[in-house]
Design an enzyme around this catalytic site. Structure first.
Site, PDB file in Angstrom:
ATOM      1  N   SER A 158     -44.779  -8.268  -7.293  1.00 13.72           N
ATOM      2  CA  SER A 158     -44.403  -6.870  -7.495  1.00 13.72           C
ATOM      3  C   SER A 158     -44.298  -6.532  -8.976  1.00 13.72           C
ATOM      4  CB  SER A 158     -43.075  -6.582  -6.801  1.00 13.72           C
ATOM      5  OG  SER A 158     -42.139  -7.560  -7.131  1.00 13.72           O
ATOM      6  N   ASN A 168     -43.076   0.231  -8.807  1.00 13.61           N
ATOM      7  CA  ASN A 168     -41.881  -0.394  -9.389  1.00 13.61           C
ATOM      8  C   ASN A 168     -41.529   0.148 -10.768  1.00 13.61           C
ATOM      9  OD1 ASN A 168     -41.082  -1.851  -7.214  1.00 13.61           O
ATOM     10  ND2 ASN A 168     -42.171  -3.706  -7.796  1.00 13.61           N
ATOM     11  N   HIS A 170     -50.225  -5.612  -3.198  1.00 20.33           N
ATOM     12  CA  HIS A 170     -48.768  -5.475  -3.162  1.00 20.33           C
ATOM     13  C   HIS A 170     -48.319  -4.592  -2.002  1.00 20.33           C
ATOM     14  CE1 HIS A 170     -44.893  -3.934  -5.237  1.00 20.33           C
ATOM     15  NE2 HIS A 170     -44.640  -4.959  -4.463  1.00 20.33           N
ATOM     16  N   GLU A 220     -50.528  -1.452  -2.972  1.00 17.65           N
ATOM     17  CA  GLU A 220     -51.090  -1.314  -4.323  1.00 17.65           C
ATOM     18  C   GLU A 220     -52.141  -2.411  -4.510  1.00 17.65           C
ATOM     19  OE1 GLU A 220     -47.567   0.525  -7.144  1.00 17.65           O
ATOM     20  OE2 GLU A 220     -47.470  -1.610  -6.733  1.00 17.65           O
TER      21      GLU A 220
HETATM   22  N1  CAA Z   1     -39.999  -3.822  12.528  1.00 19.97           N
HETATM   23  C1  CAA Z   1     -40.114  -2.943  13.550  1.00 19.97           C
HETATM   24  N2  CAA Z   1     -39.439  -1.787  13.620  1.00 19.97           N
HETATM   25  C2  CAA Z   1     -38.600  -1.539  12.592  1.00 19.97           C
HETATM   26  C3  CAA Z   1     -38.427  -2.389  11.483  1.00 19.97           C
HETATM   27  C4  CAA Z   1     -39.172  -3.580  11.479  1.00 19.97           C
HETATM   28  N3  CAA Z   1     -39.098  -4.484  10.489  1.00 19.97           N
HETATM   29  N4  CAA Z   1     -37.536  -1.846  10.624  1.00 19.97           N
HETATM   30  C5  CAA Z   1     -37.163  -0.666  11.166  1.00 19.97           C
HETATM   31  N5  CAA Z   1     -37.793  -0.506  12.354  1.00 19.97           N
HETATM   32  C6  CAA Z   1     -37.682   0.610  13.266  1.00 19.97           C
HETATM   33  C7  CAA Z   1     -36.317   0.629  13.939  1.00 19.97           C
HETATM   34  O1  CAA Z   1     -36.304  -0.194  15.108  1.00 19.97           O
HETATM   35  C8  CAA Z   1     -36.165   2.107  14.253  1.00 19.97           C
HETATM   36  O2  CAA Z   1     -36.863   2.439  15.413  1.00 19.97           O
HETATM   37  P1  CAA Z   1     -36.371   3.681  16.324  1.00 19.97           P
HETATM   38  O3  CAA Z   1     -36.454   4.913  15.445  1.00 19.97           O
HETATM   39  O4  CAA Z   1     -37.343   3.721  17.451  1.00 19.97           O
HETATM   40  O5  CAA Z   1     -34.971   3.344  16.710  1.00 19.97           O
HETATM   41  C9  CAA Z   1     -36.889   2.789  13.101  1.00 19.97           C
HETATM   42  O6  CAA Z   1     -37.755   1.811  12.495  1.00 19.97           O
HETATM   43  C10 CAA Z   1     -35.927   3.273  12.061  1.00 19.97           C
HETATM   44  O7  CAA Z   1     -35.098   2.198  11.665  1.00 19.97           O
HETATM   45  P2  CAA Z   1     -33.525   2.278  11.531  1.00 19.97           P
HETATM   46  O8  CAA Z   1     -32.972   3.264  12.521  1.00 19.97           O
HETATM   47  O9  CAA Z   1     -32.984   0.878  11.536  1.00 19.97           O
HETATM   48  O10 CAA Z   1     -33.240   2.789  10.076  1.00 19.97           O
HETATM   49  P3  CAA Z   1     -33.959   3.863   9.213  1.00 19.97           P
HETATM   50  O11 CAA Z   1     -34.234   5.117   9.962  1.00 19.97           O
HETATM   51  O12 CAA Z   1     -33.187   3.919   7.941  1.00 19.97           O
HETATM   52  O13 CAA Z   1     -35.378   3.218   8.871  1.00 19.97           O
HETATM   53  C11 CAA Z   1     -36.519   2.090   7.163  1.00 19.97           C
HETATM   54  C12 CAA Z   1     -35.476   1.989   8.260  1.00 19.97           C
HETATM   55  C13 CAA Z   1     -37.880   2.253   7.800  1.00 19.97           C
HETATM   56  C14 CAA Z   1     -36.486   0.760   6.420  1.00 19.97           C
HETATM   57  C15 CAA Z   1     -36.202   3.323   6.253  1.00 19.97           C
HETATM   58  O14 CAA Z   1     -34.840   3.330   5.905  1.00 19.97           O
HETATM   59  C16 CAA Z   1     -36.998   3.337   4.980  1.00 19.97           C
HETATM   60  O15 CAA Z   1     -38.155   3.716   4.966  1.00 19.97           O
HETATM   61  N6  CAA Z   1     -36.356   2.925   3.874  1.00 19.97           N
HETATM   62  C17 CAA Z   1     -37.014   2.860   2.562  1.00 19.97           C
HETATM   63  C18 CAA Z   1     -37.797   1.607   2.477  1.00 19.97           C
HETATM   64  C19 CAA Z   1     -38.497   1.481   1.155  1.00 19.97           C
HETATM   65  O16 CAA Z   1     -38.426   2.311   0.266  1.00 19.97           O
HETATM   66  N7  CAA Z   1     -39.219   0.370   1.016  1.00 19.97           N
HETATM   67  C20 CAA Z   1     -39.890   0.036  -0.226  1.00 19.97           C
HETATM   68  C21 CAA Z   1     -39.015  -0.837  -1.044  1.00 19.97           C
HETATM   69  S1  CAA Z   1     -39.781  -1.300  -2.535  1.00 19.97           S
HETATM   70  C22 CAA Z   1     -40.717  -2.625  -2.143  1.00 19.97           C
HETATM   71  O17 CAA Z   1     -40.761  -3.108  -1.060  1.00 19.97           O
HETATM   72  C23 CAA Z   1     -41.585  -3.171  -3.208  1.00 19.97           C
HETATM   73  C24 CAA Z   1     -41.046  -4.111  -4.146  1.00 19.97           C
HETATM   74  O18 CAA Z   1     -41.835  -4.624  -4.905  1.00 19.97           O
HETATM   75  C25 CAA Z   1     -39.625  -4.420  -4.248  1.00 19.97           C
END
Ligand code: CAA
Length: 284
Positions: free
Chosen positions: A119, A193, A142, A154
């Site tokens: 990342s 990032n 990525h 990415e």
């Molecule tokens: N597998 C399958 N389903 C999943 C899952 C997974 N790993 N994670 C979440 N879900 C599903 C849940 O079961 C839920 O399903 P329902 O709506 O049918 O109940 C749905 O997704 C929503 O999940 P939650 O209710 O638990 O919570 P939420 O609405 O907050 O969603 C999330 C979770 C999708 C993670 C959302 O909060 C989100 O998009 N967050 C931001 C994530 C983000 O920005 N990621 C990038 C980070 S940066 C990075 O990764 C790069 C780096 O280099 C660091």
């Protein structure tokens, strides 16, 4: 249309297991590698949990049908030997990446693409650990957490990356149902990032300096910017250690920012976020 049939994923952590799951969901055969059996077992349970969620919603018929496409191994060389495409998702330390890529140089097929899910580390530096004729096959790919849900990939071009490798990576990202975006310049933190580290770090500095409480900052971010998580919720989700590594790697390569002091203190106290049960928030 991607020609990739067998993927080798190195590292069964948060990103590696998610990438393996995405590939298996799209009908590809996957081998997942890590250094300890317990890491592989933990990864397979998380994949099953995630697939069960998808099965409950009717997105897939059953988790077992997908899981059977994922094999696990503790042997990097044999896992690499028959793969069309390798995705490395090991910890974010250059010496670890260099070691893995030099081993891949000796064991992977000459035509295999060698991608890193780093990342923040430069692709060009990673590619210099393989022999010159192979450097064109090294690229950044990525993914974002959780890979099964987040759309973006990415695609990062290093100094040596060939156009053919970029094309193959784009095609694979498409076959995995992802939206590839080309990162043309191999700068620390790529696109997301660079934006995100400053955003999360700024939120952290505001709390550290006592300007606002983290709950208020998170509510403002959620309701004002329409983001699914607040800045501290997202930091916990990414992992405080991962975030700390990203920020340090970017600063070490000339990115100018004042790192929030809370990250290193939390890291030494083992408060790593969701994965350790405690970060900015408690995660019981
Ligand atoms: N597998 C399958 N389903 C999943 C899952 C997974 N790993 N994670 C979440 N879900 C599903 C849940 O079961 C839920 O399903 P329902 O709506 O049918 O109940 C749905 O997704 C929503 O999940 P939650 O209710 O638990 O919570 P939420 O609405 O907050 O969603 C999330 C979770 C999708 C993670 C959302 O909060 C989100 O998009 N967050 C931001 C994530 C983000 O920005 N990621 C990038 C980070 S940066 C990075 O990764 C790069 C780096 O280099 C660091």
């Amino acid at each position: 249309m991607s020609n990739v049939r067998r993927i080798f994923v190195i590292g069964a952590g948060t990103m590696g297991h998610g990438i393996a799951e995405v590939a298996a969901l799209r009908g590809l055969n996957v081998t997942l590698y890590d250094v300890k059996q317990e890491f592989l077992d933990g990864a397979m349970s998380k994949i099953k949990w995630s697939l069960d969620r998808l099965a409950e919603k009717g997105t897939i018929k059953s988790s077992s049908e997908v899981i059977q496409r994922i094999a696990t191994t503790l042997d990097l060389e044999s896992g690499a030997s028959d793969a069309d495409f390798v995705i490395e998702a090991a910890p974010e330390r250059m010496e670890i990446k260099r070691d893995i890529f030099s081993r891949l140089d000796r064991s992977a097929r000459p035509e295999a693409v060698l991608a890193t899910n780093t990342s923040s580390l430069p692709i060009t530096e990673v590619s210099e650990s393989v022999s010159a004729p192979r450097r064109g096959r090294v690229i950044g790919m990525h993914f974002f957490n959780p890979p099964v849900i987040m759309q973006l990939v990415e695609v990062v071009k290093g100094k040596y990356t060939s156009d053919e490798t970029v094309k193959a990576t784009y095609e694979l990202a498409g076959a995995l149902g992802k939206q590839p975006v080309l990162v043309r310049v191999d700068v620390p933190g790529f696109i997301v990032n660079r934006v995100m580290a400053r955003f999360l770090n700024t939120a952290c500095l505001m709390a550290e300096r006592g300007l606002h409480r983290m709950e208020e900052i998170d509510a403002a971010v959620r309701y004002g910017l329409g983001m699914p998580m607040g800045a501290f919720e997202l930091s916990d989700y990414i992992g405080i250690d991962v975030l700390d590594d990203i920020i340090k790697a970017m600063i070490a390569r000339g990115f100018s920012m004042t790192p929030c002091g809370l990250y290193s203190g939390m890291r030494s106290a083992g408060k790593l976020g969701v994965k350790s049960g405690q970060g900015f928030y408690a995660h019981p």
